[in-house]
Design a protein around this motif. Structure first.
Motif, PDB file in Angstrom:
ATOM      1  N   SER A  43       0.843  -1.191   0.000  1.00 32.98           N
ATOM      2  CA  SER A  43       0.000   0.000   0.000  1.00 32.98           C
ATOM      3  C   SER A  43       0.879   1.242   0.000  1.00 32.98           C
ATOM      4  O   SER A  43       1.941   1.278   0.619  1.00 32.98           O
ATOM      5  N   ASP A  46      -0.406   5.104   4.406  1.00 26.58           N
ATOM      6  CA  ASP A  46      -0.349   4.559   5.757  1.00 26.58           C
ATOM      7  C   ASP A  46      -1.288   5.365   6.638  1.00 26.58           C
ATOM      8  O   ASP A  46      -1.092   6.566   6.825  1.00 26.58           O
ATOM      9  N   LYS A  48      -1.788   5.197   9.914  1.00 27.63           N
ATOM     10  CA  LYS A  48      -1.172   5.678  11.158  1.00 27.63           C
ATOM     11  C   LYS A  48      -0.326   6.923  10.903  1.00 27.63           C
ATOM     12  O   LYS A  48      -0.296   7.838  11.705  1.00 27.63           O
ATOM     13  N   TRP A  49       0.386   6.937   9.802  1.00 25.79           N
ATOM     14  CA  TRP A  49       1.230   8.079   9.433  1.00 25.79           C
ATOM     15  C   TRP A  49       0.373   9.195   8.850  1.00 25.79           C
ATOM     16  O   TRP A  49       0.716  10.362   8.915  1.00 25.79           O
TER      17      TRP A  49
END
Length: 72
Positions: A43, A46, A48-49
């Protein structure tokens, strides 16, 4: 005064791969990076980022994200 959009960037490599480079073991670095390629995320986003992340075949990572605006 209004500032332009702020962006945060991250670049790096896995610590154990980096150790190969520090110790001058370039062939070990290449072999391990190549062996791990199939296990790296595919992917390009992200959650979370909260931004795009790119993992290159050589094991290096580049990630970018827009930082929240703040009052100035």
């Amino acid at each position: 005064m209004r500032h332009r959009t702020r962006v945060e960037a991250f670049s790096g490599v896995a610590e154990d791969l980096f150790e190969h480079l520090v110790e001058g073991r370039l062939a070990h670095y290449r072999d391990e990076a190549h062996a791990r390629r199939s296990s790296w995320p595919t992917s390009t986003w992200d959650d979370k980022w909260d931004g795009p992340v790119s993992i290159h075949p050589d094991g290096s990572v580049l990630a970018l994200r827009v930082l929240p605006e703040r009052d100035c």
